[in-house]
Design an enzyme around this catalytic site. Structure first.
Site, PDB file in Angstrom:
ATOM      1  N   ARG A   9       0.839  -1.190   0.000  1.00  0.00           N
ATOM      2  CA  ARG A   9       0.000   0.000   0.000  1.00  0.00           C
ATOM      3  C   ARG A   9       0.880   1.248   0.000  1.00  0.00           C
ATOM      4  NH1 ARG A   9      -3.824  -0.772   5.019  1.00  0.00           N
ATOM      5  NH2 ARG A   9      -4.582   1.275   4.361  1.00  0.00           N
ATOM      6  N   SER A  11       0.831   3.953   2.109  1.00  0.00           N
ATOM      7  CA  SER A  11       1.013   4.707   3.346  1.00  0.00           C
ATOM      8  C   SER A  11       2.469   4.730   3.812  1.00  0.00           C
ATOM      9  CB  SER A  11       0.155   4.100   4.447  1.00  0.00           C
ATOM     10  OG  SER A  11       0.651   2.823   4.820  1.00  0.00           O
ATOM     11  N   LYS A  84      -2.684  -8.441   9.829  1.00  0.00           N
ATOM     12  CA  LYS A  84      -4.032  -8.301  10.376  1.00  0.00           C
ATOM     13  C   LYS A  84      -5.033  -7.814   9.325  1.00  0.00           C
ATOM     14  CE  LYS A  84      -3.438  -3.599  12.255  1.00  0.00           C
ATOM     15  NZ  LYS A  84      -4.482  -2.951  11.471  1.00  0.00           N
ATOM     16  N   ASP A  85      -4.549  -7.205   8.235  1.00  0.00           N
ATOM     17  CA  ASP A  85      -5.440  -6.732   7.170  1.00  0.00           C
ATOM     18  C   ASP A  85      -5.726  -7.802   6.126  1.00  0.00           C
ATOM     19  OD1 ASP A  85      -5.460  -4.206   8.313  1.00  0.00           O
ATOM     20  OD2 ASP A  85      -3.813  -3.468   7.080  1.00  0.00           O
ATOM     21  N   THR A 125     -11.420   5.531  17.115  1.00  0.00           N
ATOM     22  CA  THR A 125     -10.999   4.259  16.528  1.00  0.00           C
ATOM     23  C   THR A 125     -12.000   3.871  15.449  1.00  0.00           C
ATOM     24  OG1 THR A 125     -10.552   1.898  16.881  1.00  0.00           O
ATOM     25  CG2 THR A 125     -12.217   2.901  18.299  1.00  0.00           C
ATOM     26  N   ARG A 129     -13.610  -4.122  17.000  1.00  0.00           N
ATOM     27  CA  ARG A 129     -13.020  -4.811  18.161  1.00  0.00           C
ATOM     28  C   ARG A 129     -12.560  -3.810  19.210  1.00  0.00           C
ATOM     29  NH1 ARG A 129      -8.003  -5.124  19.704  1.00  0.00           N
ATOM     30  NH2 ARG A 129      -7.208  -4.382  17.700  1.00  0.00           N
ATOM     31  N   ARG A 130     -11.795  -2.802  18.792  1.00  0.00           N
ATOM     32  CA  ARG A 130     -11.283  -1.834  19.760  1.00  0.00           C
ATOM     33  C   ARG A 130     -12.409  -1.059  20.426  1.00  0.00           C
ATOM     34  NH1 ARG A 130      -6.525  -0.003  15.584  1.00  0.00           N
ATOM     35  NH2 ARG A 130      -4.940  -1.518  16.263  1.00  0.00           N
ATOM     36  N   ARG A 147     -10.768   6.894  10.397  1.00  0.00           N
ATOM     37  CA  ARG A 147     -10.063   6.041   9.442  1.00  0.00           C
ATOM     38  C   ARG A 147      -8.840   6.794   8.942  1.00  0.00           C
ATOM     39  NH1 ARG A 147     -13.676   3.440   5.894  1.00  0.00           N
ATOM     40  NH2 ARG A 147     -11.977   3.294   4.382  1.00  0.00           N
ATOM     41  N   GLY A 148      -7.974   6.092   8.221  1.00  0.00           N
ATOM     42  CA  GLY A 148      -6.835   6.752   7.614  1.00  0.00           C
ATOM     43  C   GLY A 148      -5.522   6.153   8.068  1.00  0.00           C
ATOM     44  N   ASN A 149      -4.427   6.748   7.607  1.00  0.00           N
ATOM     45  CA  ASN A 149      -3.096   6.284   7.961  1.00  0.00           C
ATOM     46  C   ASN A 149      -2.737   6.716   9.383  1.00  0.00           C
ATOM     47  OD1 ASN A 149      -2.787   5.147   5.386  1.00  0.00           O
ATOM     48  ND2 ASN A 149      -2.120   7.115   4.550  1.00  0.00           N
ATOM     49  N   ARG A 153      -4.319   9.913  11.762  1.00  0.00           N
ATOM     50  CA  ARG A 153      -5.180   9.528  12.879  1.00  0.00           C
ATOM     51  C   ARG A 153      -4.670  10.109  14.200  1.00  0.00           C
ATOM     52  NH1 ARG A 153      -6.111   3.210  12.768  1.00  0.00           N
ATOM     53  NH2 ARG A 153      -4.312   3.189  11.374  1.00  0.00           N
ATOM     54  N   CYS A 242     -12.673  -7.811   9.467  1.00  0.00           N
ATOM     55  CA  CYS A 242     -12.407  -6.530  10.119  1.00  0.00           C
ATOM     56  C   CYS A 242     -13.652  -5.897  10.721  1.00  0.00           C
ATOM     57  CB  CYS A 242     -11.752  -5.571   9.137  1.00  0.00           C
ATOM     58  SG  CYS A 242     -12.736  -5.236   7.667  1.00  0.00           S
TER      59      CYS A 242
END
Length: 313
Positions: A9, A11, A84-85, A125, A129-130, A147-149, A153, A242
């Site tokens: 990606r 980022s 995790k993604d 967040t 989950r969080r 959301r975002g990088n 954030r 997710c």
């Protein structure tokens, strides 16, 4: 000289992960040339829509589908993901390599500590989950979807008047942003996303890629591999992703056995199911499936079905 194209990606974190992954390979194999190529994902193009909607429009995953397509089509030879993604189902023709170790698996609260958050604090967040885990521990706080990088954030603490944000410690450490961490959240209350802190290294599974797979296998960490395989097997058994609040963390014990802690939460945090088992490290998938079965026996499917329904438009 062997030449390989490495996709990721766009980022800052994705670029940092590629640099860190390639550094030992470049030193160990000076005759191999690795060139980085950026691939935009649906989740990078659209940061307003819900992740379930973006994933559906991206062909399966908001953060990996375009990279997997580029790999399958021969546009790149390797893809470096945040594990995790990455969905638990690996597309036909592709292979997932063992990770090269693992960074800190914990979540980090940035801008405050849990105990130091004021009543009614606004915490950012974008992860179900969080959000659920935070509500379980501090039902008084307000969750603000973000959301975002990673750097943008973090800046939302200032730009949107948040009291804190929750981010993966691994990403912060890889970007040299350790000073932003207010508190590392305890694993017993905040088990992370399956695979968090590890890299997902994908290659093609064909015979032509066998030399590359052998080269990349030299970086494999067996302990990290066993742990993430157990976590991802659990997630696959629960049909998670997710948009559902599933946390899991596996680790090797001093005696060489593998232990796995997993948690499924209701979105409001009012109900949390927890299971833990220990098994031989040689059978990580069996351990993951067994812990998933324990959660299902406690009623996990009802919580997960409700979370999936809430994520649909």
């Amino acid at each position: 000289m062997a030449r390989y194209l490495v996709g990721s990606r766009a980022s800052k974190l994705a670029r940092a992960q590629v640099r860190q992954y390639l550094a030992p390979l470049r030193e160990r194999f000076p005759d191999a040339e690795f060139t980085h190529r950026v691939i935009l994902e649906g989740g990078d193009r659209d940061r307003r829509s819900g992740l379930a909607d973006v994933s559906a429009g991206s062909g399966g995953s908001a953060f990996s589908s375009a990279q997997e397509a580029a790999l399958a089509g021969g546009e790149v030879d390797i893809v470096v993901h945040s594990l995790k993604d990455l969905p638990t189902a690996v597309p036909e023709g592709l292979a997932l390599m063992a990770p090269p170790g693992r960074e800190d698996v914990r979540d980090a609260l940035c801008g405050a500590t849990l105990a130091g958050l004021r009543k009614g604090a606004r915490v950012g967040t974008g992860a179900a989950r969080r959000a659920a885990q935070l509500r379980a521990v501090r039902p008084d706080i307000e969750i603000v979807p973000i959301r975002g990088n990673v750097p943008p954030r973090l800046r939302k603490i200032e730009t949107e008047g948040l009291d804190a944000v929750v981010l993966a410690a691994a990403g912060l450490r890889r970007l040299g942003l350790d000073d932003a961490i207010g508190e590392l959240l305890p694993l017993d209350l905040f088990p992370p996303s399956p695979g968090q802190g590890a890299l997902g290294i994908q290659v093609r599974a064909d015979e032509a890629s066998a030399p590359l797979r052998a080269l990349l296998a030299t970086t494999a960490d067996p302990a990290a591999d066993a742990a993430v395989r157990a976590e991802r097997a659990l997630l696959a058994e629960l049909h998670g992703g997710c948009s559902v609040p599933v946390g899991a963390y596996a680790s090797l014990l001093p005696d060489g056995e593998l232990t796995l802690l997993a948690q499924v939460s209701s979105l409001d945090g009012a109900t949390q199911l927890t299971a833990r088992r220990t098994n031989a490290a040689e059978s990580p998938e069996a351990l993951g499936r067994a812990v998933a079965a324990d959660l299902v026996a406690q009623g996990a499917h009802a919580l997960l079905d409700a979370a999936r329904a809430a994520s649909r438009p």
